[in-house]
Design an enzyme around this catalytic site. Structure first.
Site, PDB file in Angstrom:
ATOM      1  N   GLU A  41      -4.780   7.778  -3.148  1.00 25.41           N
ATOM      2  CA  GLU A  41      -5.238   6.490  -2.624  1.00 25.41           C
ATOM      3  C   GLU A  41      -5.502   5.496  -3.765  1.00 25.41           C
ATOM      4  O   GLU A  41      -5.350   4.290  -3.578  1.00 25.41           O
ATOM      5  CB  GLU A  41      -6.488   6.720  -1.771  1.00 25.41           C
ATOM      6  CG  GLU A  41      -6.840   5.619  -0.811  1.00 25.41           C
ATOM      7  CD  GLU A  41      -5.830   5.390   0.323  1.00 25.41           C
ATOM      8  OE1 GLU A  41      -4.919   6.224   0.523  1.00 25.41           O
ATOM      9  OE2 GLU A  41      -5.943   4.341   0.990  1.00 25.41           O
TER      10      GLU A  41
ATOM     11  N   HIS B  99       0.836  -1.204   0.000  1.00 19.96           N
ATOM     12  CA  HIS B  99       0.000   0.000   0.000  1.00 19.96           C
ATOM     13  C   HIS B  99       0.875   1.261   0.000  1.00 19.96           C
ATOM     14  O   HIS B  99       0.736   2.131  -0.862  1.00 19.96           O
ATOM     15  CB  HIS B  99      -0.924  -0.012   1.231  1.00 19.96           C
ATOM     16  CG  HIS B  99      -1.852   1.159   1.308  1.00 19.96           C
ATOM     17  ND1 HIS B  99      -3.157   1.111   0.871  1.00 19.96           N
ATOM     18  CD2 HIS B  99      -1.659   2.426   1.755  1.00 19.96           C
ATOM     19  CE1 HIS B  99      -3.728   2.295   1.044  1.00 19.96           C
ATOM     20  NE2 HIS B  99      -2.838   3.113   1.591  1.00 19.96           N
ATOM     21  N   GLU B 100       1.795   1.340   0.945  1.00 21.99           N
ATOM     22  CA  GLU B 100       2.663   2.523   1.007  1.00 21.99           C
ATOM     23  C   GLU B 100       3.572   2.585  -0.223  1.00 21.99           C
ATOM     24  O   GLU B 100       3.885   3.667  -0.716  1.00 21.99           O
ATOM     25  CB  GLU B 100       3.483   2.537   2.297  1.00 21.99           C
ATOM     26  CG  GLU B 100       2.653   2.551   3.591  1.00 21.99           C
ATOM     27  CD  GLU B 100       1.585   3.631   3.653  1.00 21.99           C
ATOM     28  OE1 GLU B 100       1.800   4.723   3.079  1.00 21.99           O
ATOM     29  OE2 GLU B 100       0.514   3.377   4.239  1.00 21.99           O
TER      30      GLU B 100
ATOM     31  N   HIS C  13       1.689   4.394  -2.886  1.00 14.82           N
ATOM     32  CA  HIS C  13       1.735   5.852  -2.651  1.00 14.82           C
ATOM     33  C   HIS C  13       3.094   6.404  -3.084  1.00 14.82           C
ATOM     34  O   HIS C  13       3.194   7.454  -3.714  1.00 14.82           O
ATOM     35  CB  HIS C  13       1.560   6.145  -1.154  1.00 14.82           C
ATOM     36  CG  HIS C  13       0.129   6.135  -0.681  1.00 14.82           C
ATOM     37  ND1 HIS C  13      -0.857   6.901  -1.256  1.00 14.82           N
ATOM     38  CD2 HIS C  13      -0.476   5.469   0.339  1.00 14.82           C
ATOM     39  CE1 HIS C  13      -2.013   6.703  -0.609  1.00 14.82           C
ATOM     40  NE2 HIS C  13      -1.807   5.836   0.362  1.00 14.82           N
TER      41      HIS C  13
HETATM   42 CO    CO Z   1      -3.262   5.206   1.858  1.00 15.63          CO
END
Ligand code: CO
Length: 496
Positions: free
Chosen positions: A290, A260-261, A264
């Site tokens: 996101e 997830h990171e 980003h």
């Molecule tokens: Co996020």
């Protein structure tokens, strides 16, 4: 020096201050010794004051007014000037009194929220939250809006997003997703016991780094550390850092954080270095940010091709845990659907019910249709309705999230927007890239990353979220793409 050059130099100096604050903030989460906290707060506050002065200075305003009448600027330059002028004008709407009152109200609400959650007593939080909501209502009025007061708050996280459009999206969530999750619930649930066996910390760390490298995360322009709450922070496109956390008794904790990171961070690393400090050198919105983390986390990291590429390596690292688990069973366990109380632990489907509840409550609070004192009752009723779950305590219910205590109203919907944009973008990537999933199955993520760089990352704020979505997919955001993605995947997993 040309006026435009003067403008960019000012913007880069403001960015220097902002990114220096970010370094101090990063250090606070990773290394800061206990005694350092007090001075660190002061140091950050001083820099915040300097950045605010620079960003609201009269000469910057004059420069922006002149430049906004300059027809010789190109498309990117015009965008930079227009976006900077918009935020400059917005800053002017805040009186000093309001800023101070708001800052005090946030501190009080945060303290009260911590106490209330610890003691499982909403009444400890109610007065401070009521004060904050009253301020938010005021803020909507002086910021202004055309259609709905909540639009003014949304605009700070998701520029140009409209409450009316979100009403349509979340009505679709309730109409289509609630029924679908009910169908899933009638099936026997997938097994996932192996996820909670012992997974050695160092080996998990190494697996996470391997996965980041495979995604194309540039370790010469970033690094990973451990923190209590995983986050990504940027000091410019060539230094973008991520953090993760590791639970030795829950493998998925580390894995979801990393990917997830990582998503980003790829966005931040893909912004153009030469646009440092300018709107075209920054992410479009929270929702699009996101979308990048969730595209990697859900559409890639929760897919069968991804695990066909990486499962053998994982099995080799953790033979005792996984030697008897097939890749398909592992894949299914990564996608277990189960109604749950806590938003941050939710699967990718039921997650949107959690957001739907928060969106409805925020909107009604801002409209003045409900009062803060009624929140626990409304919260629990909605959880029963959408998730068929009885909330045993406010600590696990209405008090679970930090956002409202920070005054962040209008933020929650961007999480759902991220998933919906991700589904629509990924659908297009599959159309545009020949054999995309065959490449992923070989562990080659580069065609996907190149596509994201080309279609999303490089533009910064050049396009609005909606225009970018139309440019990439030919259509505005539609919930249907998420639903199609969900059905294709979960019909297989749950044999529907
Ligand atoms: Co996020």
């Amino acid at each position: 020096m040309s006026l435009y050059k003067q403008y960019t130099e000012k913007m880069r100096k403001i960015a220097d201050v902002h990114y220096s604050m970010a370094v101090l903030g990063w250090d606070r989460e990773i290394y800061l010794p206990k005694k350092g906290a007090k001075l660190r707060t002061q140091q950050v506050a001083t820099l915040a004051g300097i950045a605010h002065e620079m960003a609201t200075a009269a000469d910057l305003g004059e420069l922006l007014e002149k430049l906004s009448a300059d027809d010789t600027l190109d498309e990117w330059q015009k965008c930079n000037v227009a976006k900077t002028l918009k935020s400059y004008k917005r800053q002017q709407l805040y009186t000093k009194e309001f800023v101070i009152e708001n800052s005090n109200a946030v501190s009080a609400a945060y303290e009260a929220w911590m106490q209330a959650r610890k003691n499982n007593d909403f009444s400890l939080y109610e007065p401070a939250l009521s004060r904050l909501v009253a301020l938010k209502r005021q803020e909507c009025e002086f910021l202004g809006y055309e259609d709905h007061p909540y639009d003014a708050l949304l605009d700070q996280y998701e520029p140009d997003a409209k409450t009316a459009d979100l009403n349509v999206l979340f009505a679709d969530v309730r109409r289509q997703l609630v029924d679908y999750v009910k169908q899933i619930g009638e099936k026997e649930n997938v097994k996932d016991g192996w996820m909670f066996e012992h997974f050695d910390k160092d080996k998990q760390w190494q697996f996470g780094l391997d996965m980041l490298a495979q995604m194309g995360y540039d370790f010469d322009g970033g690094r990973q550390d451990i923190s209590a709450h995983p986050f990504t922070t940027s000091f410019g496109a060539e230094d973008v850092r991520v953090t993760t956390r590791i639970d030795e008794n829950n493998f998925s904790e580390m894995f979801w954080s990393c990917i997830h990171e990582g998503g980003h961070a790829l966005y931040e690393q893909g912004l153009k270095v030469e646009n440092y400090g300018l709107p075209t050198g920054e992410a479009i919105s929270m929702g699009i940010h996101e979308s990048q983390s969730r595209l990697w986390e859900n559409n890639v990291g929760r897919s069968l091709p991804y695990w066909k590429a990486n499962y053998a390596a994982l099995q080799e690292m953790f033979p005792e845990n996984l030697k008897d688990v097939s890749v398909v069973d592992f894949y299914k366990s990564m996608n277990k659907v189960k109604n749950s109380l806590i938003r941050t632990n939710a699967d990718e489907l039921t997650y949107h019910f959690h957001i739907s509840v928060r969106f409805e409550i925020e909107k009604a609070l801002i409209e003045g249709k409900i009062e803060v004192k009624d929140l626990p009752e409304i919260w629990n009723k909605r959880y029963k309705e959408y998730l068929d779950i009885d909330v045993p305590s406010d600590a696990q219910g209405v008090l679970q999230d930090i956002h409202w205590s920070h005054g962040s109203f209008g933020y929650f919907p961007t999480y759902s927007l991220g998933s919906f944009y991700a589904a629509q973008f990924y659908m297009q990537a599959k159309k545009d890239i020949d054999g995309l999933e065959q490449e992923i199955e070989k562990g080659n993520m580069m065609p996907l990353l190149d596509w994201l760089r080309e279609n999303v990352h490089q533009y910064g704020k050049l396009y609005s979220a909606e225009d970018l979505c139309k440019k990439i997919t030919g259509e505005p955001l539609k919930f249907q793409y998420f639903m199609d993605y969900a059905k294709e995947k979960y019909n297989f997993i749950y044999d529907l």
